[in-house]
Design an enzyme around this catalytic site. Structure first.
Site, mmCIF file in Angstrom:
data_model
loop_
_atom_site.group_PDB
_atom_site.id
_atom_site.type_symbol
_atom_site.label_atom_id
_atom_site.label_comp_id
_atom_site.label_asym_id
_atom_site.label_seq_id
_atom_site.Cartn_x
_atom_site.Cartn_y
_atom_site.Cartn_z
ATOM 1 N N SER A 84 0.610 -1.457 0.110
ATOM 2 C CA SER A 84 -0.038 -0.267 -0.093
ATOM 3 C C SER A 84 0.697 1.676 0.377
ATOM 4 O O SER A 84 1.749 1.453 0.754
ATOM 5 C CB SER A 84 -0.747 -0.357 1.273
ATOM 6 O OG SER A 84 -1.769 -1.150 1.503
HETATM 7 N N1 SAM Z 1 -0.397 -5.342 3.837
HETATM 8 C C1 SAM Z 1 0.373 -5.545 2.592
HETATM 9 C C2 SAM Z 1 1.748 -4.825 2.940
HETATM 10 O O1 SAM Z 1 2.040 -4.024 3.686
HETATM 11 O O2 SAM Z 1 2.645 -5.396 2.001
HETATM 12 C C3 SAM Z 1 -0.491 -5.505 2.096
HETATM 13 C C4 SAM Z 1 -1.551 -6.144 1.411
HETATM 14 S S1 SAM Z 1 -2.642 -6.135 -0.123
HETATM 15 C C5 SAM Z 1 -3.061 -4.262 -0.569
HETATM 16 C C6 SAM Z 1 -3.668 -7.206 0.093
HETATM 17 C C7 SAM Z 1 -2.897 -8.821 0.632
HETATM 18 O O3 SAM Z 1 -4.224 -9.088 1.406
HETATM 19 C C8 SAM Z 1 -2.401 -9.621 -0.615
HETATM 20 O O4 SAM Z 1 -1.382 -9.894 -0.013
HETATM 21 C C9 SAM Z 1 -3.361 -10.365 -1.095
HETATM 22 O O5 SAM Z 1 -3.291 -12.113 -1.026
HETATM 23 C C10 SAM Z 1 -3.938 -11.072 1.073
HETATM 24 N N2 SAM Z 1 -5.313 -11.596 0.801
HETATM 25 C C11 SAM Z 1 -6.452 -11.421 0.230
HETATM 26 N N3 SAM Z 1 -7.479 -11.832 0.984
HETATM 27 C C12 SAM Z 1 -6.433 -12.830 1.810
HETATM 28 C C13 SAM Z 1 -7.313 -13.429 3.287
HETATM 29 N N4 SAM Z 1 -8.900 -13.963 2.951
HETATM 30 N N5 SAM Z 1 -6.933 -13.888 4.302
HETATM 31 C C14 SAM Z 1 -5.499 -13.555 3.769
HETATM 32 N N6 SAM Z 1 -4.874 -12.674 3.584
HETATM 33 C C15 SAM Z 1 -5.886 -11.851 2.228
#
Ligand code: SAM
Length: 219
Positions: free
Chosen positions: A66
């Site tokens: 993000s």
């Molecule tokens: N917090 C992260 C960072 O600092 O880089 C950014 C996160 S990215 C915008 C969203 C993340 O959520 C992705 O890596 C995706 O695989 C994960 N995600 C989506 N659905 C999920 C779920 N049900 N459980 C765990 N992770 C999930």
């Protein structure tokens, strides 16, 4: 400190001054965490020089790290202190978890894509983030055995607020979650007290999808 580390430290200072403080982030704990975490190590080498820019970046697997400001805004909204136990859904690069780990007592973070989980895990070890606990799983169902949490942060866009996650929030707990359709969401802050749940809309945002039992269905 070597020349490269010094260069990135200056870029961090500039990021905090121009993108974070000017937009109303004033919690000193958040500011100092943003000044400390080496964001350039959470992206691929090819993108390190862009990592302090005012935008999200790709981290592989069609996911993103993000924008720095949104990380600071969500962290500030959680109003953390050094005793708090925090649950993060969506580890991604691990950057948000590292920022949380600079402030809170312990961070529990869940990622559903194995290569991202594994990469973040090695980086936490390398940077000595011993207060981050990880799980490779569907985070939309939370982490029941470690609940209740003082704070919960969902870093992927959800169609609604999963009740299971709310039920894992302590009384006095705070939660932030992007809620909306697959293209745009509102960042919702929840506060739980003895009387129930109180919601505030912090404004528009855009996240990749929360995919799982209480999120979007896998395509
Ligand atoms: N917090 C992260 C960072 O600092 O880089 C950014 C996160 S990215 C915008 C969203 C993340 O959520 C992705 O890596 C995706 O695989 C994960 N995600 C989506 N659905 C999920 C779920 N049900 N459980 C765990 N992770 C999930």
């Amino acid at each position: 400190m070597n020349e490269k580390a010094l260069k990135y430290e200056r870029m961090r200072e500039e990021m905090v001054k121009k993108q974070i403080e000017t937009r109303g982030i004033n919690d000193p704990r958040v500011i100092s965490a943003m000044l400390k975490v080496p964001r350039h190590l959470f992206v691929s080498d090819a993108l390190s020089d862009q990592s302090y820019g005012d935008f999200p970046l790709p981290i592989g697997e069609q996911q993103t790290i993000s924008q720095p400001y949104i990380v600071a805004e969500m962290t500030q909204a959680l109003n953390l202190n050094e005793e708090d136990r925090v649950l993060e859904i969506g580890t991604g690069s691990g950057y948000q978890a590292a920022v949380l780990a600079e402030i809170a007592f312990r961070v529990y973070t869940i990622e559903r894509i194995y290569p991202l989980y594994s990469k973040a895990r090695s980086l936490f070890d390398r940077l000595h983030y011993h207060n981050i606990v990880m799980k490779y799983s569907d985070g939309s169902i939370g982490w029941e055995s470690e609940s209740p949490f003082d704070a919960i942060i969902v870093t992927a866009g959800s169609p609604d607020i999963p009740k299971t996650l709310v039920s894992q929030l302590a009384i006095g707990g705070r939660m932030v979650i992007p809620v909306g359709n697959q293209h745009s969401q509102d960042l919702i802050k929840l506060y739980r007290d003895e009387r129930g749940i109180h919601k505030t809309n912090l404004g528009g945002c855009r996240f990749v999808r929360l995919v799982g039992e209480h999120g979007w269905r896998e395509e």
